[in-house]
Design a protein around this motif. Structure first.
Motif, PDB file in Angstrom:
ATOM      1  N   GLU A 213       0.829  -1.203   0.000  1.00 44.23           N
ATOM      2  CA  GLU A 213       0.000   0.000   0.000  1.00 44.23           C
ATOM      3  C   GLU A 213       0.865   1.255   0.000  1.00 44.23           C
ATOM      4  N   THR A 214       1.936   1.226   0.786  1.00 44.27           N
ATOM      5  CA  THR A 214       2.859   2.370   0.827  1.00 44.27           C
ATOM      6  C   THR A 214       3.526   2.581  -0.518  1.00 44.27           C
ATOM      7  N   ILE A 215       3.991   1.491  -1.127  1.00 48.08           N
ATOM      8  CA  ILE A 215       4.657   1.579  -2.431  1.00 48.08           C
ATOM      9  C   ILE A 215       3.705   2.127  -3.490  1.00 48.08           C
ATOM     10  N   LEU A 216       2.482   1.633  -3.498  1.00 43.82           N
ATOM     11  CA  LEU A 216       1.494   2.113  -4.463  1.00 43.82           C
ATOM     12  C   LEU A 216       1.235   3.603  -4.281  1.00 43.82           C
ATOM     13  N   ASP A 217       1.166   4.060  -3.043  1.00 43.45           N
ATOM     14  CA  ASP A 217       0.951   5.478  -2.765  1.00 43.45           C
ATOM     15  C   ASP A 217       2.107   6.318  -3.300  1.00 43.45           C
ATOM     16  N   VAL A 218       3.334   5.837  -3.114  1.00 46.92           N
ATOM     17  CA  VAL A 218       4.515   6.552  -3.619  1.00 46.92           C
ATOM     18  C   VAL A 218       4.500   6.590  -5.148  1.00 46.92           C
ATOM     19  N   TYR A 219       4.116   5.491  -5.781  1.00 47.54           N
ATOM     20  CA  TYR A 219       4.028   5.456  -7.245  1.00 47.54           C
ATOM     21  C   TYR A 219       2.954   6.424  -7.758  1.00 47.54           C
ATOM     22  N   ARG A 220       1.836   6.501  -7.048  1.00 48.78           N
ATOM     23  CA  ARG A 220       0.777   7.432  -7.462  1.00 48.78           C
ATOM     24  C   ARG A 220       1.245   8.878  -7.338  1.00 48.78           C
ATOM     25  N   GLN A 221       2.022   9.164  -6.309  1.00 43.98           N
ATOM     26  CA  GLN A 221       2.585  10.512  -6.161  1.00 43.98           C
ATOM     27  C   GLN A 221       3.529  10.820  -7.319  1.00 43.98           C
ATOM     28  N   ALA A 222       4.287   9.804  -7.758  1.00 48.37           N
ATOM     29  CA  ALA A 222       5.184   9.983  -8.905  1.00 48.37           C
ATOM     30  C   ALA A 222       4.377  10.274 -10.168  1.00 48.37           C
ATOM     31  N   GLN A 223       3.213   9.663 -10.294  1.00 51.35           N
ATOM     32  CA  GLN A 223       2.332   9.961 -11.424  1.00 51.35           C
ATOM     33  C   GLN A 223       1.887  11.416 -11.397  1.00 51.35           C
ATOM     34  N   LEU A 224       1.529  11.900 -10.221  1.00 49.16           N
ATOM     35  CA  LEU A 224       1.079  13.291 -10.090  1.00 49.16           C
ATOM     36  C   LEU A 224       2.197  14.271 -10.436  1.00 49.16           C
ATOM     37  N   ARG A 225       3.439  13.859 -10.175  1.00 50.67           N
ATOM     38  CA  ARG A 225       4.587  14.719 -10.510  1.00 50.67           C
ATOM     39  C   ARG A 225       4.960  14.616 -11.986  1.00 50.67           C
ATOM     40  N   GLY A 226       4.306  13.698 -12.708  1.00 54.83           N
ATOM     41  CA  GLY A 226       4.609  13.536 -14.125  1.00 54.83           C
ATOM     42  C   GLY A 226       5.776  12.617 -14.408  1.00 54.83           C
ATOM     43  N   GLU A 227       6.266  11.902 -13.399  1.00 57.10           N
ATOM     44  CA  GLU A 227       7.395  11.002 -13.598  1.00 57.10           C
ATOM     45  C   GLU A 227       6.961   9.687 -14.237  1.00 57.10           C
ATOM     46  N   PHE A 228       5.749   9.250 -13.950  1.00 59.69           N
ATOM     47  CA  PHE A 228       5.186   8.040 -14.550  1.00 59.69           C
ATOM     48  C   PHE A 228       4.002   8.427 -15.429  1.00 59.69           C
ATOM     49  N   ARG A 229       3.681   7.575 -16.407  1.00 58.95           N
ATOM     50  CA  ARG A 229       2.531   7.821 -17.267  1.00 58.95           C
ATOM     51  C   ARG A 229       1.262   7.949 -16.439  1.00 58.95           C
ATOM     52  N   LYS A 230       0.400   8.867 -16.861  1.00 53.81           N
ATOM     53  CA  LYS A 230      -0.873   9.059 -16.161  1.00 53.81           C
ATOM     54  C   LYS A 230      -1.785   7.834 -16.298  1.00 53.81           C
ATOM     55  N   ASP A 231      -1.655   7.126 -17.442  1.00 52.22           N
ATOM     56  CA  ASP A 231      -2.533   5.984 -17.665  1.00 52.22           C
ATOM     57  C   ASP A 231      -1.937   4.665 -17.161  1.00 52.22           C
ATOM     58  N   MET A 232      -0.768   4.724 -16.530  1.00 47.65           N
ATOM     59  CA  MET A 232      -0.149   3.521 -15.994  1.00 47.65           C
ATOM     60  C   MET A 232      -0.867   3.074 -14.723  1.00 47.65           C
ATOM     61  N   LYS A 233      -1.037   1.774 -14.574  1.00 48.16           N
ATOM     62  CA  LYS A 233      -1.606   1.246 -13.347  1.00 48.16           C
ATOM     63  C   LYS A 233      -0.453   0.870 -12.411  1.00 48.16           C
ATOM     64  N   PRO A 234      -0.266   1.604 -11.320  1.00 45.96           N
ATOM     65  CA  PRO A 234       0.837   1.302 -10.393  1.00 45.96           C
ATOM     66  C   PRO A 234       0.815  -0.134  -9.892  1.00 45.96           C
TER      67      PRO A 234
END
Length: 200
Positions: free
Chosen positions: A128-149
């Motif tokens: 759950e913690t890792i997924l939250d960090v990945y979602r934050q990376a999405q918000l920063r534009g580091e990961f694709r917006k359409d990627m499923k963490p």
């Protein structure tokens, strides 16, 4: 959260437990062997741990907390996404080094001492913690917006066997090459990597 050790003898028991459990598994190691390796008496052992399973849970928790702290530092750093993925894979590779098959089997098949249930609960919380960090990376534009963490996390849990795969190691020119290739696949797929600016 940083792991806090309150006493040198407790730290010695934890170090001995990690070394012996990693090498021989949980079932084969006795409290007497743990005490001998740690240089403490059984009375001292039981002052800190009610039984061998309690020690194993503490060791596992320490490893998880250490890994999560490293993971957060990597994801919060200013390095590029490919570098972040490389460091995360390196961290994962290091975490499974020198762990015997007996250790894996004992920890994940044990129902009597509560180890399996403890690991499953701790792992679910970490995910759950890792997924939250990945979602934050999405918000920063580091990961694709359409990627499923969830997909990235799931696949990353499955690559452990690849780190020591003999054929893949030869193809990539060594263990470090395996990590680099997996990091590139995670980051770029099979598309050419973007060219770096000339002034870099």
């Amino acid at each position: 959260m940083k792991v806090q050790i309150l006493n040198k003898k407790e730290a010695a028991i934890l170090r001995a437990g990690r070394e012996l459990f990693w090498k021989y598994g949980f079932r084969k190691v006795t409290v007497d062997e743990l005490c001998k390796a740690a240089g403490v008496s059984k009375m001292t052992f039981y002052r800190y741990f009610s039984d061998k399973a309690t020690l194993a849970k503490k060791i596992f928790d320490n490893e998880v907390e250490k890994s999560m702290e490293q993971f957060r530092k990597i994801m919060q750093s200013g390095i590029s996404v490919p570098e972040k993925m490389k460091h995360i894979l390196q961290m994962k590779s290091e975490s499974v080094k020198n762990i015997s098959g007996d250790f894996i089997r004992d920890f994940y098949s044990d129902n009597e001492s509560g180890l399996k249930a403890h690991i499953e609960q701790k792992t679910a919380s970490s995910w759950e913690t890792i997924l939250d960090v990945y979602r934050q990376a999405q918000l920063r534009g580091e990961f694709r917006k359409d990627m499923k963490p969830e997909i990235l996390l799931y696949i990353s849990q499955k690559v452990t066997d690849l780190f020591n795969d003999p054929y893949l190691t030869i193809l990539c020119g060594g263990p470090a090459g395996v990590i680099m290739e997996l990091a590139r696949l995670f980051t770029f797929g099979i598309s050419p990597e973007p060219s770096a600016p000339e002034n870099q």
